[in-house]
Design an enzyme around this catalytic site. Structure first.
Site, short mmCIF file in Angstrom:
data_model
loop_
_atom_site.label_atom_id
_atom_site.label_comp_id
_atom_site.label_asym_id
_atom_site.label_seq_id
_atom_site.Cartn_x
_atom_site.Cartn_y
_atom_site.Cartn_z
N ASP A 8 38.87 39.85 39.23
CA ASP A 8 38.81 41.24 39.66
C ASP A 8 40.24 41.79 39.52
OD1 ASP A 8 37.92 43.63 40.88
OD2 ASP A 8 38.53 42.92 42.85
N ASP A 10 41.64 45.17 41.49
CA ASP A 10 42.11 45.72 42.76
C ASP A 10 42.04 44.67 43.87
OD1 ASP A 10 42.60 48.32 41.79
OD2 ASP A 10 40.48 48.83 41.96
N ASP A 19 42.57 53.01 42.87
CA ASP A 19 41.96 54.33 43.04
C ASP A 19 42.46 55.04 44.29
OD1 ASP A 19 40.47 54.40 40.72
OD2 ASP A 19 38.67 53.54 41.63
N ASP A 99 36.14 47.52 38.70
CA ASP A 99 35.61 48.86 38.94
C ASP A 99 36.72 49.91 38.98
OD1 ASP A 99 33.61 50.65 39.26
OD2 ASP A 99 33.04 50.08 41.28
N ASP A 179 37.69 39.57 45.40
CA ASP A 179 37.86 39.86 46.83
C ASP A 179 36.76 40.73 47.41
OD1 ASP A 179 38.95 42.93 47.34
OD2 ASP A 179 39.25 42.20 45.31
#
Length: 241
Positions: A8, A10, A19, A99, A179
């Site tokens: 991942d 972030d 974001d 994402d 996470d």
């Protein structure tokens, strides 16, 4: 045969959420209440599209956003981990499924010279339009009911592994390092030889712990971490096996 490392972005590679970090570029470093209230669960990418439009309308330009993004700290031990992977690329393939968006991830990897560590990045495509506004699109559409509309990380992972298999690349195991809540779906589909590595104290670890307490079926091993240095130790163990 290689091990596939899935990251991942972030709160895993970087020690924050890209974001929400970008909001520091907004006037008074916050969003108007009506914009914040426009978020609907499962539609984060659409919400961020509105945030980027607001920033553009307020005169925030690409260079300012880039400066903010590359100032984000890496998660403890992550620089050491990525350097370890680079030195052992003959043993690992490495991908990001995130994402966030392609512009933010590119900026960070480019500024830190870690692009070469990753074989592929799967995220929401983004670009600056003719007005200098950042625009973002969904990564894909899917039918998974557990994931946000724009991205099911399990669909991405299964498709990638399948495509690699067609190219004659078969992984001995998958190590998934993440996470968040949207990492639960891919982790629950990992197989017996695979390893889920949730960050300690974050949503993924809490969910996996709850699943374990409820005796919900899960095939993979689970190894928690708080620093990339711990992940190095575990990977060293795996490649010596």
């Amino acid at each position: 045969m290689k091990i596939l490392l899935v990251f991942d972005f972030d709160n895993t590679i970087i020690d924050d959420n890209s974001d929400t970090w970008i909001v520091q570029c907004a006037p008074e470093k916050k969003l108007p209440l009506e914009l914040k209230d426009s978020y609907k669960k499962g539609f984060w990418t659409e919400f961020m599209g509105r945030v980027f439009k607001y920033l553009g309308d307020e005169g925030v330009r690409e260079d300012e956003m880039k400066r903010a993004m590359i100032s984000m700290p890496f998660t403890p031990g992550m620089v050491e981990l990525l350097n370890f992977i680079r030195k052992n690329k003959n043993k690992f393939d490495c991908i990001i499924i995130s994402d966030s968006n392609s512009v933010f991830i590119d900026w960070v990897l480019e500024a830190t010279n870690f692009h070469d560590v990753f074989d592929k990045v799967f995220t929401n495509p983004a670009a600056f339009d003719s007005n200098g506004h950042l625009t973002v699109e969904k990564h894909h559409t899917h039918s998974c009911t557990r994931c946000p509309q724009n991205l099911c990380k399990n669909v991405v992972l299964v498709e990638f592994v399948g495509e690699q298999l067609q190219q004659g690349v078969n992984y001995t195991r998958i190590v998934y390092i993440g996470d968040g809540g949207n990492d639960v779906c891919p982790v629950t589909f990992l197989k017996k030889n695979d390893i889920a590595m949730p960050r300690k104290g974050y949503a993924l670890q809490k969910t996996l712990y709850r699943m374990c307490q409820n005796l919900e079926p899960m095939e993979s091993s689970v190894v928690s971490w708080s620093s990339g240095v711990e992940i190095i130790s575990y990977l060293q163990f795996l490649i010596k096996e």
